[in-house]
Design an enzyme around this catalytic site. Structure first.
Site, PDB file in Angstrom:
ATOM      1  CB  CYS A  55      15.503 -57.655  72.382  1.00  0.00           C
ATOM      2  SG  CYS A  55      14.245 -58.629  73.254  1.00  0.00           S
TER       3      CYS A  55
ATOM      4  CG  ASP B 196      14.157 -62.980  70.735  1.00  0.00           C
ATOM      5  OD1 ASP B 196      14.768 -63.956  70.250  1.00  0.00           O
ATOM      6  OD2 ASP B 196      12.925 -62.822  70.619  1.00  0.00           O
TER       7      ASP B 196
ATOM      8  NE  ARG C  84      13.149 -65.282  68.218  1.00  0.00           N
ATOM      9  CZ  ARG C  84      11.899 -64.881  68.013  1.00  0.00           C
ATOM     10  NH1 ARG C  84      11.148 -65.478  67.105  1.00  0.00           N
ATOM     11  NH2 ARG C  84      11.388 -63.871  68.690  1.00  0.00           N
TER      12      ARG C  84
ATOM     13  CG  HIS D 178      13.678 -58.544  67.967  1.00  0.00           C
ATOM     14  ND1 HIS D 178      12.913 -59.689  67.899  1.00  0.00           N
ATOM     15  CD2 HIS D 178      13.797 -58.271  69.288  1.00  0.00           C
ATOM     16  CE1 HIS D 178      12.606 -60.084  69.122  1.00  0.00           C
ATOM     17  NE2 HIS D 178      13.119 -59.251  69.988  1.00  0.00           N
TER      18      HIS D 178
ATOM     19  CB  CYS E  31      10.034 -57.655  70.176  1.00  0.00           C
ATOM     20  SG  CYS E  31      10.744 -57.425  71.822  1.00  0.00           S
TER      21      CYS E  31
END
Ligand code: CO
Length: 208
Positions: free
Chosen positions: A41, A43, A45, A97, A100
């Site tokens: 992803c 993302d 993080r 994750h 998400c």
């Protein structure tokens, strides 16, 4: 972050690498032979190399919203074909994750404009596993389970491609599904049964 700070960070990073190995960049520039393709992803993080402890040159990486493998997405398909057919990777990982945002958005009744067709693919995963998901009363747990099922279905989507089918036959390429638990930092192996899925779907999806 501002660019001046990034430039300073970059200089410090170069100095750190050269202090350990004066030939570090000379060796990097020779080429790459990664053994693994990672699809994760976007993302901020979920930093792929960091969480795996991977060094430059070890993992070929593709990231998009909610780690999707969509057959008409030229981007992910180009990455996949380059990694499998040219770099000859032996492993492909789809890593989702918990928490998400893409998966969460797909669980809500809301018009998100341009994102609708992308998230539609996650809604399709929900529909495919509706009976199991709707039995989970706790909405947070249902959300976690959709994250896992989405990873599983993206692994299936990988297995539907000619590149993966051929590389499995030729050299035993493997596909793995993982979830990064953002609450603990742990990587969870969903233990995708790659040979079984391959056997199950070949009646319909065999391309080689
Ligand atoms: Co995400």
């Amino acid at each position: 972050m501002n660019f001046e700070q990034i430039r300073k960070n970059n200089e410090a990073w170069i100095a750190e690498k050269l202090a350990l190995d004066p030939d570090y960049f000379a060796n990097l520039s020779k080429g790459q032979t990664p053994d693994t393709l990672y699809i994760g992803c976007s993302d901020s993080r979920v930093t792929a190399e960091d969480l795996m402890g991977a060094k430059p040159g070890e993992v070929f990486i593709h990231r998009n919203v909610a780690n999707m493998v969509i057959s008409i997405d030229l981007n992910v398909m180009s990455v996949l074909n380059y990694a499998v057919r040219h770099l000859k990777v032996n492993n492909i990982v789809v890593c989702g994750h918990y928490a998400c945002g893409g998966v969460k958005a797909a669980m809500q009744s809301q018009d998100l404009g341009l994102l609708n067709p992308w998230l539609r693919n996650i809604r399709d995963v929900y529909r495919l596993h509706k009976d199991e998901l709707n039995c989970i009363v706790d909405l947070d747990k249902r959300y976690d389970r959709l994250v896992e099922l989405n990873v599983q279905e993206q692994c299936v989507n990988l297995i539907k491609t000619a590149a993966v089918q051929q590389a499995y036959k030729e050299r035993g390429l493997q596909v793995y599904g993982w979830v990064f638990d953002i609450h603990s930092g742990k990587l969870i192996d969903l233990r995708i049964d790659f040979p079984k899925i391959l056997t199950d779907i070949m009646e319909i999806y065999k391309l080689d």
